[in-house]
Scaffold this motif. Structure first.
Motif, PDB file in Angstrom:
ATOM      1  N   CYS A  34       0.834  -1.201   0.000  1.00 49.77           N
ATOM      2  CA  CYS A  34       0.000   0.000   0.000  1.00 49.77           C
ATOM      3  C   CYS A  34       0.871   1.253   0.000  1.00 49.77           C
ATOM      4  N   ARG A  35       0.235   2.356  -0.335  1.00 55.52           N
ATOM      5  CA  ARG A  35       0.920   3.647  -0.338  1.00 55.52           C
ATOM      6  C   ARG A  35       1.159   4.099   1.098  1.00 55.52           C
ATOM      7  N   LYS A  36       2.317   4.676   1.343  1.00 56.71           N
ATOM      8  CA  LYS A  36       2.661   5.125   2.686  1.00 56.71           C
ATOM      9  C   LYS A  36       1.894   6.390   3.025  1.00 56.71           C
ATOM     10  N   SER A  37       1.075   6.316   4.068  1.00 51.24           N
ATOM     11  CA  SER A  37       0.327   7.485   4.536  1.00 51.24           C
ATOM     12  C   SER A  37      -0.097   7.244   5.978  1.00 51.24           C
ATOM     13  N   ASN A  40      -3.411   5.239   6.053  1.00 52.50           N
ATOM     14  CA  ASN A  40      -3.253   3.795   5.838  1.00 52.50           C
ATOM     15  C   ASN A  40      -2.638   3.119   7.049  1.00 52.50           C
ATOM     16  N   LEU A  41      -1.646   3.775   7.636  1.00 50.70           N
ATOM     17  CA  LEU A  41      -0.971   3.209   8.799  1.00 50.70           C
ATOM     18  C   LEU A  41      -1.940   3.053   9.977  1.00 50.70           C
ATOM     19  N   LEU A  53       4.633  -5.116   5.822  1.00 52.18           N
ATOM     20  CA  LEU A  53       4.127  -3.947   5.118  1.00 52.18           C
ATOM     21  C   LEU A  53       5.123  -3.511   4.050  1.00 52.18           C
ATOM     22  N   SER A  55       5.657  -0.594   1.300  1.00 46.34           N
ATOM     23  CA  SER A  55       5.175   0.729   0.876  1.00 46.34           C
ATOM     24  C   SER A  55       5.478   0.948  -0.601  1.00 46.34           C
ATOM     25  N   ASP A  57       3.837   2.993  -4.175  1.00 46.28           N
ATOM     26  CA  ASP A  57       2.873   3.833  -4.872  1.00 46.28           C
ATOM     27  C   ASP A  57       2.578   3.167  -6.213  1.00 46.28           C
ATOM     28  N   ASP A  63       8.815   1.709  -8.031  1.00 47.56           N
ATOM     29  CA  ASP A  63       8.539   1.250  -6.665  1.00 47.56           C
ATOM     30  C   ASP A  63       8.374  -0.266  -6.587  1.00 47.56           C
TER      31      ASP A  63
END
Length: 339
Positions: A34-37, A40-41, A53, A55, A57, A63
């Motif tokens: 998933c995208r790091k945010s 989301n975390l 996990l 990270s 995009d 990526d």
């Protein structure tokens, strides 16, 4: 030996349920892409001791170099959905189409024997008001006005052409407990549209139970919905939700709702997936009961007091009504049968 599972979209409506079920199973090594945010975390925090996990995009091809291990199964749920999909068509293409393409390309290199499970949408069938009984063998139209539907329509063939074993589930309208917001998009669906909903837990169960059904699912497309006990019409469904939320009747002026060019219908072959994965546990009655239990009485009380201004604010978000009032011919042709 535990299977290695990669899941995308684990912070979404269906993804959260799928991740919960995978962790409760206890027999899988789970990686979450998933995208790091911070958002989301926050969603993933309860599971951080049970998952790896990664990270990434989805719009950045480079990526995907972070994926460097083999997986037995990949559950690809990540997507930009409406209304954001309509507001950000370029982002929708990058995430839904290119992101899937980048993921497939990487998996073919590092994990060519994995099983790729993909969530498509009933939107690919287009407007079915005149033929509401839907089958996977039906011809799929192009979607000039529906960015999300077109992104799914474009993506399915690249999955089918990949070197991986795959399956595609075309998801119906997914309706959970307080998980759907009433936005202007609600006015794009004609009130007479037949619907067959499915709850997020059941939808996720089709994917998680499907992990062990590779031989029966591979290289096939399935329609996913809740079955006959989950069928209704949009007018009835909207009325149920208005009453549950203290808003009374669905009493909007003429031309507030579109008359054509949306999707939904009844899956006449939906039992095909149910007979393999046994995912259905809830009915429309369960949906109503669970939502009634979840809506605080005080919220319903104040909504009932303010229902007139609330519905006035909602009505102002209706693009069909705006098109009718301004006599915008292009939009009127999109939404109405007679212009």
């Amino acid at each position: 030996m535990k299977k290695s599972i990669l899941i995308t979209g684990a912070t979404g409506t269906v993804g959260k349920e799928a991740l919960k079920q995978l962790c409760e199973n206890g027999n899988y090594h789970i990686s979450v892409l998933c995208r790091k945010s911070s958002k989301n975390l926050k969603v993933l925090r309860p599971y951080l001791n049970h998952i790896k996990l990664i990270s990434i995009d989805l719009t950045r091809e480079q990526d995907f170099e972070k994926l460097n291990k083999t997986f037995d199964v990949v559950i690809h749920l990540a997507a930009v959905i409406p209304p954001l999909a309509d507001e950000e068509p370029e982002l929708t293409h990058k995430v839904n189409f290119l992101g899937t393409k980048y993921l497939l390309n990487r998996l073919e290199k590092i994990s060519p024997n994995c099983f790729f499970m993909y969530s498509s949408s009933i939107a690919v069938y287009g407007d079915r008001l005149n033929s509401p009984n839907i089958s996977v063998t039906d011809q799929l139209p192009e979607h000039e006005e529906d960015v999300y539907a077109q992104s799914k329509l474009d993506t399915e063939p690249i999955i089918m052409a990949s070197k991986l074993d795959w399956t595609i589930f075309r998801l119906t309208a997914i309706m959970g407990v307080k998980n759907h917001k009433m936005t202007g998009l609600m006015f794009h669906m004609p009130l007479s549209t037949p619907m067959e909903i499915c709850m997020p837990e059941d939808t996720a169960r089709a994917f998680t139970n499907g992990i062990e059904k590779r031989d029966q699912l591979k290289n096939k497309v399935f329609n996913l919905a809740g079955g006959p006990s989950c069928r209704t019409s949009y007018e009835e469904f909207l009325g149920i939700n208005f009453r549950m939320n203290g808003l009374g009747k669905v009493d909007f002026p003429p031309k507030t709702f579109a008359e054509k060019n949306f999707h939904c219908g009844n899956y006449i072959d939906g039992d095909d997936l149910e007979n393999i994965t046994h995912f259905r546990k809830h009915s429309l009655e369960d949906y109503i009961r669970l939502n009634e239990e979840a809506i605080p009485g005080i919220q319903k009380f104040f909504a009932s007091l303010l229902k007139r201004p609330i519905k006035y604010f909602m009505r102002r978000q209706s693009l069909p009504l705006k098109a009718f009032k301004t006599q915008d011919k292009e939009l009127m042709e999109r939404f109405f049968n007679e212009v």
